[in-house]
Write a protein that holds these residues in place. Sequence first.
Motif, PDB file in Angstrom:
ATOM      1  N   SER A  61       0.874  -1.164  -0.116  1.00 59.30           N
ATOM      2  CA  SER A  61       0.046  -0.065  -0.206  1.00 59.30           C
ATOM      3  C   SER A  61       0.836   1.279  -0.041  1.00 59.30           C
ATOM      4  N   ASN A  62       0.600   1.925  -1.072  1.00 53.53           N
ATOM      5  CA  ASN A  62       1.622   3.425  -1.232  1.00 53.53           C
ATOM      6  C   ASN A  62       3.055   2.902  -1.198  1.00 53.53           C
ATOM      7  N   GLY A  63       3.354   1.652  -1.669  1.00 56.18           N
ATOM      8  CA  GLY A  63       4.782   1.229  -1.848  1.00 56.18           C
ATOM      9  C   GLY A  63       5.446   0.476  -0.530  1.00 56.18           C
ATOM     10  N   GLU A  64       4.542   0.439   0.761  1.00 58.33           N
ATOM     11  CA  GLU A  64       4.846  -0.085   1.859  1.00 58.33           C
ATOM     12  C   GLU A  64       4.123  -1.162   2.079  1.00 58.33           C
ATOM     13  N   SER A  65       4.521  -2.230   2.824  1.00 58.76           N
ATOM     14  CA  SER A  65       3.542  -3.359   3.408  1.00 58.76           C
ATOM     15  C   SER A  65       2.531  -3.282   3.858  1.00 58.76           C
ATOM     16  N   SER A  66       1.333  -3.873   3.363  1.00 64.28           N
ATOM     17  CA  SER A  66       0.091  -3.625   3.971  1.00 64.28           C
ATOM     18  C   SER A  66      -0.117  -4.440   5.342  1.00 64.28           C
ATOM     19  N   TYR A  67       0.767  -5.173   5.706  1.00 63.53           N
ATOM     20  CA  TYR A  67       0.965  -6.287   6.886  1.00 63.53           C
ATOM     21  C   TYR A  67      -0.460  -7.098   6.966  1.00 63.53           C
ATOM     22  N   THR A  68      -0.834  -7.564   5.884  1.00 60.03           N
ATOM     23  CA  THR A  68      -1.892  -8.480   6.009  1.00 60.03           C
ATOM     24  C   THR A  68      -1.549  -9.640   6.995  1.00 60.03           C
ATOM     25  N   ARG A  69      -2.317  -9.704   8.074  1.00 59.99           N
ATOM     26  CA  ARG A  69      -2.108 -10.621   9.189  1.00 59.99           C
ATOM     27  C   ARG A  69      -2.707 -12.066   9.022  1.00 59.99           C
ATOM     28  N   ALA A  70      -4.067 -11.842   8.276  1.00 57.45           N
ATOM     29  CA  ALA A  70      -4.969 -13.248   8.040  1.00 57.45           C
ATOM     30  C   ALA A  70      -5.668 -13.280   6.777  1.00 57.45           C
ATOM     31  N   VAL A  71      -5.586 -14.279   6.065  1.00 53.70           N
ATOM     32  CA  VAL A  71      -6.743 -14.474   4.971  1.00 53.70           C
ATOM     33  C   VAL A  71      -7.072 -15.990   5.007  1.00 53.70           C
ATOM     34  N   LEU A  72      -8.416 -15.969   4.988  1.00 49.55           N
ATOM     35  CA  LEU A  72      -9.227 -17.055   5.188  1.00 49.55           C
ATOM     36  C   LEU A  72     -10.338 -17.339   4.266  1.00 49.55           C
ATOM     37  N   VAL A  73     -10.621 -18.183   3.540  1.00 47.82           N
ATOM     38  CA  VAL A  73     -11.663 -18.400   2.443  1.00 47.82           C
ATOM     39  C   VAL A  73     -12.395 -19.823   2.814  1.00 47.82           C
ATOM     40  N   VAL A  74     -13.752 -19.263   2.787  1.00 46.98           N
ATOM     41  CA  VAL A  74     -14.686 -20.511   2.815  1.00 46.98           C
ATOM     42  C   VAL A  74     -15.777 -20.581   1.948  1.00 46.98           C
ATOM     43  N   TYR A  75     -15.632 -21.725   1.253  1.00 46.75           N
ATOM     44  CA  TYR A  75     -16.436 -22.314   0.146  1.00 46.75           C
ATOM     45  C   TYR A  75     -17.393 -23.127   0.395  1.00 46.75           C
ATOM     46  N   ASP A  76     -18.869 -23.147   0.218  1.00 51.87           N
ATOM     47  CA  ASP A  76     -19.987 -23.749   0.517  1.00 51.87           C
ATOM     48  C   ASP A  76     -19.766 -24.375   2.014  1.00 51.87           C
ATOM     49  N   GLY A  77     -19.289 -23.438   2.705  1.00 48.71           N
ATOM     50  CA  GLY A  77     -19.195 -23.740   4.118  1.00 48.71           C
ATOM     51  C   GLY A  77     -18.043 -24.477   4.584  1.00 48.71           C
ATOM     52  N   LYS A  78     -17.194 -24.555   3.778  1.00 49.22           N
ATOM     53  CA  LYS A  78     -15.807 -25.253   4.104  1.00 49.22           C
ATOM     54  C   LYS A  78     -14.627 -24.408   3.965  1.00 49.22           C
ATOM     55  N   ILE A  79     -13.816 -24.471   4.807  1.00 52.55           N
ATOM     56  CA  ILE A  79     -12.381 -23.777   4.702  1.00 52.55           C
ATOM     57  C   ILE A  79     -11.558 -24.517   3.675  1.00 52.55           C
ATOM     58  N   VAL A  80     -11.426 -23.518   2.504  1.00 52.38           N
ATOM     59  CA  VAL A  80     -10.534 -24.052   1.421  1.00 52.38           C
ATOM     60  C   VAL A  80      -9.262 -23.368   1.381  1.00 52.38           C
ATOM     61  N   GLY A  81      -8.966 -22.437   2.169  1.00 49.87           N
ATOM     62  CA  GLY A  81      -7.617 -21.455   2.216  1.00 49.87           C
ATOM     63  C   GLY A  81      -7.464 -20.814   3.615  1.00 49.87           C
ATOM     64  N   GLU A  82      -6.227 -20.793   3.749  1.00 46.39           N
ATOM     65  CA  GLU A  82      -6.045 -20.025   5.058  1.00 46.39           C
ATOM     66  C   GLU A  82      -4.588 -19.993   5.179  1.00 46.39           C
ATOM     67  N   GLN A  83      -4.088 -18.734   5.589  1.00 41.82           N
ATOM     68  CA  GLN A  83      -2.752 -18.310   5.814  1.00 41.82           C
ATOM     69  C   GLN A  83      -2.837 -17.178   6.719  1.00 41.82           C
ATOM     70  N   TYR A  84      -1.721 -17.220   7.369  1.00 41.22           N
ATOM     71  CA  TYR A  84      -1.229 -16.251   8.492  1.00 41.22           C
ATOM     72  C   TYR A  84       0.031 -15.546   8.405  1.00 41.22           C
ATOM     73  N   ALA A  85       0.376 -14.348   8.754  1.00 43.82           N
ATOM     74  CA  ALA A  85       1.593 -13.723   8.788  1.00 43.82           C
ATOM     75  C   ALA A  85       2.457 -14.453   9.870  1.00 43.82           C
TER      76      ALA A  85
END
Length: 459
Positions: A161-185
Amino acid sequence: MEIRKIAGRTAFALLVVVLGTGAWYMWQAFPIISGYGAKNLASAVYLQHRNPIQVIKEDLGDFPLSIGSFTVNSEDSSVTGSVWGLAKRKAIYRKGLGCTLINDFTETEIRAQQIELPAAPQINSDTIPWPYGDRVSDTIPTAINKTLLDNAINFAMHAASNGESSYTRAVLVVYDGKIVGEQYADGFGKNTLMLGWSMAKSLTGAMIGILVKEGKIDPDAPAPVPEWKHTKKENITVKQLMQQTSGLDFKEDYKGPSSVTNMLFKRGDMARFTAKLPLLFQPGTVFNYTGGNTNILSRIIRQTLGEKEYQAFPYQSLFHPINAYSFLLEPDASGTYVTSSYSYATARDFARFGLLYYNNGIWNGKQVLPENWVKESIQPATADPLKRYGYQFWLNGLDKHDSTKRWYPDVPADMYFADGYGGQNVYIIPSKKLVVVRLGLHVINENEFLKEIIQAVNP
């Protein structure tokens, strides 16, 4: 000689103006810098168990927060902030309640408050399948292109963001009620409490819905606000507060002194502060997004239920019934939950909340929210020309035929989401069977992120 005198007087006058403006800014802004830093550092240390040096570097490293000085006191579980020794502000930690800034009430008064919260059930969630527990299947649905999904998650985790890290701490994706993707910093994980900021507003919308279901609140009735009796504000409805059309003169701007920063960092009773603001517009006629409206709603819940029931209500009626046991709401100095801003939970529990709405308010066969509440919640306020806001949820614009009129043009029109400062989001996309959580410090290109997630889902 006369010209020199005029020039000298003009220069002196300009100097006085500059010094006066600087003094005014310091008087207004320094307590906000001190308060913001003390409160957020306290919550990061005592709730998230993070290293204060890292928090000061990352979360408080941008100007003007960087001019503040902050001290952690482990003996009384507090953090004190100041700017060049001025405008000291102190935040205190209380177990189960998180952190509260000392404003308008004394520390002794705040610590003496008797607040009883229901205990979460003692269970081993790792042995219970998702979403009722945390055991996640390794099997990926055939509809998911894992490579594309991993690429989309990596995009969010490493976005700038503006050339600097956005510091994403967590991403989680649920498809049809199931966790299909998950990642943490690094330093964060599935059990880390994350700050949701204004996603707390959407929690408030759900709590109001539960009280509507119980017949304790009528959305179309005038809001029961004591300060509004016998004034032009007495006919403002609960629905208008939820849809951000109350008409109150409230400015939501985090870049400097404004209504929202004054409320959050200078006031001990945030609902009272907001309720006493004058009307700027006729209620119901102008959309004006504010945290103040939501804190008034929180106090309405408190007044409706009474002290003891109010304290336990979010947990007994919303969080625990959806197996979301990590949620924590922080109160202001008066004891009212700051549901404009201060909600903490794990990424998985934020996803559970999204699933509750995805499933039309039903959890494990029980109708937690009113039957039509989700549908009503995603209807835009008539006063909102962009059709982007419902009951404490943001909408995508609801133009099914012209994607350029949507907020996110590459995302379906039926998407709606809980949104928090800095890019805390729970996106609900029913037509794609998706609930997506992204938590971080700064915003990312959300349209591109969601576009890539959607492309990973085969039709």
